[in-house]
Design a protein around this motif. Structure first.
Motif, PDB file in Angstrom:
ATOM      1  N   GLU B 656     -15.133   8.954  52.708  1.00 38.27           N
ATOM      2  CA  GLU B 656     -14.906   9.975  52.091  1.00 38.27           C
ATOM      3  C   GLU B 656     -14.102  10.019  50.936  1.00 38.27           C
ATOM      4  OE1 GLU B 656     -15.070  12.133  56.294  1.00 38.27           O
ATOM      5  OE2 GLU B 656     -13.826  13.101  54.936  1.00 38.27           O
ATOM      6  N   ALA B 657     -13.945   8.720  50.237  1.00 40.16           N
ATOM      7  CA  ALA B 657     -12.821   8.379  49.167  1.00 40.16           C
ATOM      8  C   ALA B 657     -13.163   9.601  48.159  1.00 40.16           C
ATOM      9  CB  ALA B 657     -13.018   7.058  48.708  1.00 40.16           C
ATOM     10  N   LYS B 658     -11.978   9.931  47.567  1.00 40.13           N
ATOM     11  CA  LYS B 658     -12.397  10.769  46.095  1.00 40.13           C
ATOM     12  C   LYS B 658     -11.719  10.223  45.133  1.00 40.13           C
ATOM     13  CE  LYS B 658     -14.180  14.448  48.343  1.00 40.13           C
ATOM     14  NZ  LYS B 658     -15.725  14.264  48.597  1.00 40.13           N
ATOM     15  N   PRO B 659     -12.226  10.754  43.782  1.00 38.90           N
ATOM     16  CA  PRO B 659     -11.517  10.018  42.629  1.00 38.90           C
ATOM     17  C   PRO B 659     -10.148  10.414  42.659  1.00 38.90           C
ATOM     18  CG  PRO B 659     -13.541  11.099  42.179  1.00 38.90           C
ATOM     19  CD  PRO B 659     -13.415  11.202  43.659  1.00 38.90           C
ATOM     20  N   ASP B 660      -9.218   9.823  41.951  1.00 38.91           N
ATOM     21  CA  ASP B 660      -7.717  10.062  42.009  1.00 38.91           C
ATOM     22  C   ASP B 660      -7.275  11.546  41.371  1.00 38.91           C
ATOM     23  OD1 ASP B 660      -7.810   6.827  41.846  1.00 38.91           O
ATOM     24  OD2 ASP B 660      -6.025   7.571  42.991  1.00 38.91           O
ATOM     25  N   TRP B 661      -8.176  11.719  40.296  1.00 38.72           N
ATOM     26  CA  TRP B 661      -7.839  13.125  39.539  1.00 38.72           C
ATOM     27  C   TRP B 661      -8.211  14.058  40.593  1.00 38.72           C
ATOM     28  CZ3 TRP B 661     -11.987  16.155  39.117  1.00 38.72           C
ATOM     29  CH2 TRP B 661     -13.360  15.411  39.152  1.00 38.72           C
ATOM     30  N   TRP B 662      -9.644  13.840  41.464  1.00 39.62           N
ATOM     31  CA  TRP B 662      -9.743  15.038  41.948  1.00 39.62           C
ATOM     32  C   TRP B 662      -8.750  15.501  43.244  1.00 39.62           C
ATOM     33  CZ3 TRP B 662     -10.539  16.043  47.434  1.00 39.62           C
ATOM     34  CH2 TRP B 662     -11.502  17.020  47.695  1.00 39.62           C
ATOM     35  N   ILE B 663      -8.069  14.395  43.814  1.00 40.54           N
ATOM     36  CA  ILE B 663      -7.280  14.668  44.693  1.00 40.54           C
ATOM     37  C   ILE B 663      -6.214  15.283  44.190  1.00 40.54           C
ATOM     38  CG2 ILE B 663      -5.644  13.535  46.572  1.00 40.54           C
ATOM     39  CD1 ILE B 663      -7.423  11.118  46.469  1.00 40.54           C
ATOM     40  N   ALA B 664      -5.544  14.718  43.172  1.00 40.73           N
ATOM     41  CA  ALA B 664      -4.192  15.296  42.417  1.00 40.73           C
ATOM     42  C   ALA B 664      -4.558  16.942  42.047  1.00 40.73           C
ATOM     43  CB  ALA B 664      -3.730  14.318  41.219  1.00 40.73           C
ATOM     44  N   SER B 665      -5.652  17.011  41.230  1.00 40.00           N
ATOM     45  CA  SER B 665      -5.965  18.270  40.901  1.00 40.00           C
ATOM     46  C   SER B 665      -6.037  19.511  42.033  1.00 40.00           C
ATOM     47  CB  SER B 665      -7.087  18.376  39.963  1.00 40.00           C
ATOM     48  OG  SER B 665      -8.068  17.907  40.577  1.00 40.00           O
ATOM     49  N   HIS B 666      -6.873  18.880  43.101  1.00 41.07           N
ATOM     50  CA  HIS B 666      -6.762  19.913  44.191  1.00 41.07           C
ATOM     51  C   HIS B 666      -5.423  20.163  44.795  1.00 41.07           C
ATOM     52  CE1 HIS B 666     -11.157  19.363  43.875  1.00 41.07           C
ATOM     53  NE2 HIS B 666     -11.224  20.492  44.917  1.00 41.07           N
ATOM     54  N   LEU B 667      -4.669  19.276  45.137  1.00 42.12           N
ATOM     55  CA  LEU B 667      -3.115  19.487  45.581  1.00 42.12           C
ATOM     56  C   LEU B 667      -2.514  20.398  44.587  1.00 42.12           C
ATOM     57  CD1 LEU B 667      -1.930  15.780  46.666  1.00 42.12           C
ATOM     58  CD2 LEU B 667      -2.345  17.836  48.106  1.00 42.12           C
ATOM     59  N   ALA B 668      -2.620  20.159  43.399  1.00 38.50           N
ATOM     60  CA  ALA B 668      -1.806  20.842  42.304  1.00 38.50           C
ATOM     61  C   ALA B 668      -2.156  22.436  42.581  1.00 38.50           C
ATOM     62  CB  ALA B 668      -2.034  20.521  40.967  1.00 38.50           C
ATOM     63  N   SER B 669      -3.659  22.630  42.339  1.00 39.67           N
ATOM     64  CA  SER B 669      -3.961  24.012  42.339  1.00 39.67           C
ATOM     65  C   SER B 669      -3.518  24.631  43.587  1.00 39.67           C
ATOM     66  CB  SER B 669      -5.513  24.146  42.200  1.00 39.67           C
ATOM     67  OG  SER B 669      -6.063  22.792  42.208  1.00 39.67           O
ATOM     68  N   ARG B 670      -3.624  23.925  44.862  1.00 37.87           N
ATOM     69  CA  ARG B 670      -3.045  24.547  46.266  1.00 37.87           C
ATOM     70  C   ARG B 670      -1.616  24.775  46.033  1.00 37.87           C
ATOM     71  NH1 ARG B 670      -6.505  23.871  50.685  1.00 37.87           N
ATOM     72  NH2 ARG B 670      -8.347  22.849  50.142  1.00 37.87           N
ATOM     73  N   MET B 671      -0.949  23.972  45.197  1.00 39.76           N
ATOM     74  CA  MET B 671       0.525  24.307  44.949  1.00 39.76           C
ATOM     75  C   MET B 671       0.911  25.210  43.801  1.00 39.76           C
ATOM     76  SD  MET B 671       2.007  20.241  45.303  1.00 39.76           S
ATOM     77  CE  MET B 671       3.673  20.593  45.130  1.00 39.76           C
TER      78      MET B 671
END
Lengths: 626, 795, 155
Positions: B656-671
């Motif tokens: 279920e790996a995701k591109p690095d930018w995907w992880i960071a952008s989802h974390l940022a929007s959640r924050m």
């Protein structure tokens, strides 16, 4: 030393040598080494010293005289008395009787085989009489390690003339008008070759003497280099001056140690006399020579392979173009000529192109040195005018076939050449006619074969040779020659099949048309010529399972004629596998299952008895295979 | 010029051979030993053509067109000659299947029976259906071989890593030997023996490893038959798709064609175009598959529940991490590897600043030569000396290499250097080792490790004394530079570096030659504490001689990371400050998206690891988020020349790996941060282009920077007498060492060996092969940096 | 090996000195061992495989040391037609080894060479430098014995 210093030295040398001081010349070529000529020469020196005549009588060890069959050869100058097969024991008698008292020793003279007449003077001996020894002649008159001998025979006079009077273009014009062609084998006009190299742009150019001489049965380059190295060096300097090159190489075959040594001494002496190195003879022309020892590869005689070898690589040829004249050694324009070609150059410059081109045919000028070897009476090196007929060389000069046997064929051009039958004996020797006959001038090997030589076996021998010496780079030569050698071996083993001949012909065409260099392109010639002129022998081997020349072991059978055998046990003792049985004084017999056909019994059986029979083909008793 | 081939009039220039001109115009001529990258060899004799005015057949691979040349490529005579030659080739090659009459049917019914010890026919050969012999046999309709076949009976050589050699299949076309000699310079293999015994091999039949082979795979790529075959995947079916990516390891940025079968990577081959022109190195060519499918891949997000990492869904993991991180805003840092794409670096950097309030994403490879040059620009307001590209190398006249074992660390740069040497350039090397580099150098100086500064400074001094070339005159800072040179103590210039005056003079002479000069330097130049001084001296030498600089970036997107980091107002904290802060507890949370040597005892309360591979940091991590590798996501990389290259997505992400930018952008929007709603990498790239972040504009004028002698003498030299120069080699992808990922790679790069000078060895009582103990002064002795050490015999 | 220095004496670090260096090694050591290949490669700054490739191309260099006695039989064309193959077969039987190899006890090396340039004496056999002309198959036994006896005298 400059030009006139050279002349003053020359006159001083010639003055110091009085013409009629007796001089014992002993042949020192490699052939005579095998006879032990070094010991003979030393014996003469000791004898002369013992008699206190050292200042009155000179002893000179020269290069090869050419008549190897009758070595060790001694010629007593100035009269030119020709003694042959001199043993150590004869030395005291020669010194006391001929040198001192001037009497001729009959038994040491050359006896004319047919008439038995004794011949005194060297130039009257039939072997020499019909030759035209322009290049090779001075071998008998000079000690290769002594530059003064060469200077005494007008040595370096040609170079002096070139440096003082001729421009490079004049030199090339002279060589062109003389019609000199390459003596290495292909016969490319030397003048044109120099012209192309001279025209190629680039400051650094190389000049190379190809002394690889890989053809088995050819050793004229060797004898020239060993016997008269300065003539080759002088030729190279003149060539380098004409082309504009300042660096030369002599590429000598690894198996010629004496040649390497003598050329080395000569180069050193030439440097000391200012004939090599900086500003030669005071002129503005610098040129030096390095000696490169080959390392045992027949293919390195091919131009581009030779250059790869000097560059320290595997001697694999490169596809031409670019030709060496444009891009050769280390990519620089390079001119490569054979030893004999270089040796012709000083003669042409000294005597002029007109005198040179008087001898030879329309398109093959001058003389050619051949190594007349094989089943011939007078084995040796013969220098004959181009255009002389094969018959004259083999029967007049060569003294006919050894042991009175039937002439069968003569092979020229080494592994790239072909075999010519009796019908072509009247073929004039020149580049064009040899090529038409399917052979090649080659470096000059001339191997005479008699009825006891099997032509299929000769073809097998040559293909085995080229296959072993092929560099392995291109497919047709690497694989083609091996396939041809395999087919020929099979035929000589008695396993030939009908389609073999046709397959040999297609292979020969493919290899000849497809190969990258001369080795592959000419490797099929021995097969093609033997097929063309001796087709019957192939059929005998394949269809009748018989070797007419009684050579191919598979078809041979040795047996003892009970009626003639006197039971002397000679063959019984000689047989390596104990196949002969029988007691003393009783007819012996050979057990066919044990006999390995080595022929020892046939050899030892006394000629008077001749009880052992050697037969081939149908009449041979069926051999039970183990 | 105009030539006619088979009656067709064709335009051709003199540089291409008749064979190439024919092939360019769709005319088929069989050829087995020719290759676009290699000099004509004319050994297989298949490409023969007839040329009007030239006797017999001419090999078209070695013949160049001439005005009005008339070429015939297809006549009955030529066809026969080619068929005969092909029959000869096949008589030494296992030809059962090639001329079998049921060949066509066999294709449909046979199962894959390829796995066999000995190849006796195409069906058992790994190159079946991609072998050039098969193609020619079909084209020439060869259906019988009238000669006795020969099977050489060589045993198959399996003792070397990466590929096997079965010389029974070899047709001696020489492509492998020639590419190893002419293009790669290793000359590990050569032709042996002669005539029908000729064979390709190494000295005394030893292994390729012993012969100095670098396993670049160039020979395997050019081999027309199955003689050289890749060990991994040679028994698999043919690939059904391919995609072009950028190699993720070093800064050269080679383009690779990755072949896949049913969505699974099989092999990677160097792409023809691109900066690498059809060449690659052992890493890019042979290790991609082992890395992407490494067993240590992280497949699902994991979160720590009562002391143990437990797999969860992306939803829970993102919610947990975002929630926790919010509480540490302002007291957290983000570390990134510069082997990530520009899109990933950009989003991670925004996430660090906008969501976490940290100074920005901290690159894990520090210090880097690009930062070093960047600092000099900032400090003196000058333009960096002219930057070189790989294409500049072949045209250059002199190449000086410092602080890098180029043939091992950046092999494709080495290929271009070799091309330059063939065109007459001079290779000048200053190194403490004896290797492939020094073998090809026309002048190689033995200098003590870490003393490059003294060489560079004395070179400039010699050039200035003897009237420097005008390139330097009239430029800003020349007098300041001269004065700073005088201040350097004259005596120490040559002797501390262990050089004689004469050698330095000769090197300076070579640099004064007419024609372009390139200074190639790598991480080794800045591995000592006085990195800034070394770079200043290099900078000045470049300006003085008008040379171009080629910085050998260690990681594939180091240049991209440097470009992105330049736009930040205040620079991100350095890796060292972050690590120190982590231990002292200044920062409480750490977000690791790259390798960082984290000490065991640290004061962190919350650690997140976003990576593709499990590494030590994961044990202490509170959350582990699986990141996609370069092959599983589209992205852009900037190579050491500053060239932006697109890397295509090859396969679907593993697990279920995701591109690095995907992880960071989802974390940022959640924050709660805005502007992170990127749908795909394309959107990010558009933003990068809009803001011109990847463009390199260099203002200011050229000039000299003053040099200062390296200060801060060797600390604790008494205690640690010797200098152990670091060996820089990008043998890793993110946190996974290639020695770990690929067993064959471990065999090649055997790390467990220490090279030591004979006197030092005697001093420490060590002989060849003895065990040794290395104690170092600096903290991360294990890291690649150059360190002061004490070496004793291990008990 | 002390004489390894002699191998490299006067050899310039340039590729075209390779054959010159190999001649030195062959003369100095009797063959070209791996140690010599490594030293020559380092001096000429080329790879060991290149040196070995050139070394195995030329017949003058051998990988194995030659036997105490070297028996060379000329198999040039002139000697071939005069019966050289029979002589080679006889020597192969007597010494028990194929032409081109050395007897297991390293006593004798039997080799054939293409033309030594003394065709008048064909077929010719050279044993330890002394020439034997017009050799017959029956004399082979005598030659081998002669060689053993002279070696016994020396030994």
């Amino acid at each position: 030393m400059d030009l006139n210093e050279l002349e003053t030295l020359r006159t001083r040398i010639t003055a110091s040598r009085d013409k009629d001081k007796p001089c014992i010349t002993v042949c020192g070529g490699t052939g005579c080494h095998a006879y032990g000529c070094l010991k003979v020469a030393q014996a003469f020196r000791d004898e002369v010293r013992r008699l206190g005549l050292s200042d009155k009588v000179a002893v000179r060890q020269t290069g090869c005289h050419g008549f190897c069959e009758r070595g060790p050869i001694v010629v007593l100058q100035p009269k030119g008395i020709f003694y042959q097969r001199i043993q150590l024991a004869d030395v005291p008698e020669v010194v006391s009787k001929t040198v001192i008292e001037g009497l001729v020793i009959e038994r040491l003279l050359y006896a004319e085989p047919k008439t038995g007449a004794r011949i005194v003077a060297e130039r009257d001996v039939p072997f020499y009489k019909r030759q035209h020894r322009r290049i090779f002649g001075s071998n008998g008159h000079l000690d290769p390690t002594d530059i003064d001998d060469y200077l005494a025979l007008d040595g370096y006079r040609a170079l002096a003339k070139v440096l003082s009077e001729m421009a490079p273009a004049d030199v090339i014009a002279e060589i062109n008008s003389a019609g000199l062609r390459g003596r290495g084998g292909a016969g490319f006009p030397t003048g044109r070759k120099w012209e192309i190299c001279r025209a190629a742009h680039g400051e650094v150019k190389y000049v190379i003497c190809n002394a690889d001489e890989g053809d088995p049965g050819a050793y004229m380059d060797r004898s020239l280099l060993e016997g008269n190295p300065h003539s080759v060096i002088e030729g190279m300097i003149i060539g380098a001056y004409a082309i504009g090159s300042h660096e030369g190489f002599v590429y000598v075959r690894n198996e010629y140690p004496l040649a390497v040594e003598n050329v080395g001494i000569a180069v050193e002496a030439a440097r000391k006399h200012g004939l090599l190195g900086k500003s030669i003879l005071g002129s503005k022309f610098d040129f030096d020579i390095r000696i490169f020892k080959g390392a045992g590869a027949f293919v390195s005689g091919e131009e581009t392979s030779l250059m790869s070898s000097i560059e320290g690589r595997r001697a694999s040829p490169r596809q031409k173009p670019p030709f060496p004249a444009q891009s050769g050694l280390w990519g620089k324009p390079t001119n490569i000529n054979n030893v004999e070609t270089w040796a012709n150059v000083p003669w042409i410059i000294r005597n002029g192109a007109k005198a040179y081109s008087q001898i030879g045919t329309q398109d093959s000028k001058g003389t050619k040195i051949f190594a007349l070897v094989g089943k011939i009476n007078n084995t040796g090196l013969v220098e004959v005018p181009m255009g002389m007929k094969l018959r004259e060389i083999i029967f007049e000069i060569g003294g006919g076939i050894k042991g009175g046997k039937e002439f069968k064929a003569v092979q020229t051009g080494g592994p790239s050449g072909g075999c010519m039958p009796t019908e072509l004996l009247d073929l004039p020797i020149d580049y064009a006619s040899l090529a038409q006959a399917g052979s090649m001038m080659g470096s000059g090997g001339m191997i005479v074969m008699d009825e006891g030589t099997c032509m299929v076996d000769v073809a097998r021998y040559f293909l085995h040779f080229t296959q072993e010496e092929s560099c392995g780079k291109c497919v047709p030569c690497r694989v083609g020659t091996r396939q041809m050698a395999e087919i020929l071996a099979r035929i000589t083993r008695g396993e030939g099949v009908e389609s073999d001949v046709e397959r040999l012909e297609t292979l020969a065409k493919t290899v000849k048309a497809g190969s990258l260099c001369g080795l592959g392109q000419t490797a099929p010639n021995p097969v093609l010529t033997t097929l063309r002129y001796f087709r019957k022998e192939y059929d005998a081997h394949i269809k009748e399972r018989r070797c007419p020349a009684l050579v191919c072991k598979a078809f041979l059978a040795f047996d003892i004629d009970k009626r003639k055998c006197v039971g002397c046990l000679l063959c019984l003792k000689a047989c390596p596998v104990k196949a002969v049985s029988g007691e003393i004084k009783k007819p012996h017999s050979i057990d066919q299952t044990l006999c390995i056909k080595c022929g020892a019994c046939f050899e030892v059986c006394p000629p008077k008895v001749r009880a052992v029979t050697k037969t081939s083909g149908a009449s041979a008793p069926e051999r039970v295979l183990p | 010029m105009k030539i006619t081939i088979d009656g067709r009039s064709i335009e051709a220039q003199g540089t291409k051979t008749v064979l190439e001109v024919a092939q360019d115009n769709g005319i088929y001529i069989p050829a087995l030993c020719s290759h676009p990258r290699l000099a004509p060899y004319a050994a297989c004799r298949l490409c023969v053509v007839s040329i009007k005015g030239k006797p017999g057949f001419q090999p078209s691979c070695n013949t160049y067109p001439a005005e009005g040349m008339e070429v015939v490529t297809d006549s009955e005579e030529l066809r026969l000659q080619r068929v005969r030659t092909m029959e000869l080739i096949l008589s030494e090659h296992p030809n059962a299947c090639l001329i079998c009459s049921e060949k066509a049917d066999c294709e449909d019914h046979k199962a894959s029976i390829r796995k066999s010890a000995e190849v006796t026919g195409c069906v058992f050969c790994s190159s079946n259906r991609r072998c050039e012999l098969q193609e020619i046999v079909v084209r020439l309709k060869v259906d019988s071989i009238p000669y006795s076949s020969v099977y050489r009976g060589f045993s198959v050589r399996r003792s070397d890593p990466f590929f096997i050699q079965d010389y029974n299949l070899c047709i001696l076309c020489g492509r492998c030997v020639r590419i190893c000699h002419e293009v790669r310079g290793a000359a590990a293999i050569s032709f042996m023996f002669r005539g029908s015994q000729a064979v390709v091999g190494t000295m005394f039949d030893r292994s390729l490893m012993a012969a100095g082979c670098q396993f670049c795979g160039a020979c395997v790529d050019v081999c027309p038959t199955g003689a050289l075959a890749e060990r991994v995947g040679r028994h698999e079916a043919l690939p059904d798709a391919e995609a072009e990516t950028v190699c993720p390891y070093c800064g050269v940025g080679c383009r690779l064609v990755v072949e896949t079968l049913q969505g699974r990577i099989q092999a990677a081959k160097p792409a023809e175009g691109g900066v690498n022109r059809g060449q690659a190195c052992v890493r890019g060519r042979f290790t991609l598959r082992d890395v992407v499918y490494s067993p240590s891949r992280i497949r699902r997000p994991m979160v720590k529940k009562d002391g143990k990492l437990v797999e969860t869904s992306w939803e829970d993991a993102l919610a947990f991490v975002a929630g926790k991180l919010k509480s540490y805003a302002g007291r957290a840092c983000v570390v990134v590897s510069s082997q990530l794409g520009c899109e990933d670096l950009f989003v991670l950097d925004r996430f660090a600043r906008e969501a976490l309030g940290a100074g920005g994403a901290v690159p894990s490879l520090q210090p880097s030569i690009l930062d070093g040059l960047g600092d000099l620009v900032k400090a003196h307001g000058l333009k960096t000396p002219h930057r070189a590209s790989l294409a500049d190398l072949p045209g250059s006249k002199a190449i000086l290499v410092l602080g890098e074992n180029v043939p091992v660390s950046h092999p494709v740069v080495w290929v271009e250097i070799l091309e330059a040497l063939r065109c007459g350039a001079k290779l000048l090397v200053a190194s403490h080792k004896d290797d492939l580099l020094t073998r090809h150098a026309s002048q190689s100086l033995k200098i003590r490790p870490g003393s490059e500064f003294y060489l560079l400074a004395s070179l400039s001094k010699v050039l200035l004394e003897s009237g420097s070339p005008q390139a330097g005159s009239g430029l800003k800072g020349l007098d300041g530079f001269k004065k700073s040179l005088e201040k350097l103590p004259a005596s120490c210039l040559a002797d501390t570096a262990g050089l004689q005056e004469e050698e330095v003079r000769r090197l300076a002479e070579a640099l004064r030659c007419c024609g372009p000069i390139v200074l190639v330097f790598g991480q080794g130049l800045i591995s000592m504490p006085w990195a800034r001084e070394n770079l200043a001296a290099l900078w000045d030498l470049a300006v003085l001689t008008g040379a171009r600089l080629l910085p050998l970036a260690e990681e594939s997107d180091l240049f991209g990371a440097w470009l992105l980091a330049r736009r930040k107002p205040s620079g991100a904290p350095s890796l060292e400050t972050v690590l120190r802060a982590a231990t002292t507890g200044e920062i409480k949370a750490l977000y690791l998206a790259g390798p960082a040597p984290l000490p065991e005892k640290h004061g962190l309360e919350f650690l997140v690891v976003q990576d593709s591979f499990v590494n030590e940091a994961c044990q202490g991590a509170d959350a582990v988020l699986p990141a996609a590798t370069f092959a599983e996501a589209e992205g852009h990389f900037v190579n050491l020349e500053g060239r932006v290259q697109k890397s295509e997505k090859v396969i679907e992400p593993v697990g279920e790996a995701k591109p690095d930018w995907w992880i960071a952008s989802h974390l940022a929007s959640r924050m709660g941060a805005e502007g992170f709603g990127y749908e795909d990498a394309g959107r990010i790239k558009e933003q990068l282009d809009k803001e011109g972040l990847l463009a390199l504009q260099e203002e200011g004028e050229a000039g000299f920077v003053p040099v200062t002698a390296p200060s801060g003498g060797p600390e604790r030299a008494a205690e640690y007498p010797m200098v152990l120069p670091g060996e820089y080699c990008p043998d890793y992808y993110r946190t996974l060492a290639l020695c770990q990922a690929s067993p064959d790679f471990k065999v090649l790069r055997n790390p467990r060996r220490l090279k030591i000078g004979p006197e030092d060895a005697a001093g420490a009582g060590l002989q060849d092969g003895a065990k040794a103990r290395v104690e170092s002064s600096s903290a991360c002795a294990a890291g690649p940096g150059t360190a002061r050490v004490k070496i004793t015999g291990a008990s | 090996m002390a004489n390894m220095e002699a191998v490299l004496a006067g050899v310039a670090p340039v590729r075209s000195e390779l054959i010159h260096a190999l001649h030195h090694a062959q003369a100095e050591l009797g063959h070209v061992p791996p140690e010599a290949v490594a030293r020559i490669a380092r001096r000429l700054r080329i790879s060991e495989s290149e040196v070995y490739g050139v070394l195995t191309f030329y017949k003058a260099f051998s990988l194995e040391p030659k036997g105490k006695h070297v028996v060379t039989i000329c198999s040039g064309t002139a000697c071939h037609v005069r019966g050289a193959p029979r002589i080679v077969e006889e020597f192969q039987r007597k010494l028990g080894v194929e032409a081109g190899s050395t007897t297991p006890d390293r006593e004798y090396t039997l080799e054939t060479v293409n033309c030594v340039g003394a065709c008048a004496l064909g077929p010719i056999v050279i044993i330890d430098g002394n020439y034997h002309g017009q050799v017959k198959t029956t004399e082979v036994h005598k030659l081998v014995e002669g060689c053993r006896r002279s070696q016994a005298k020396e030994g």
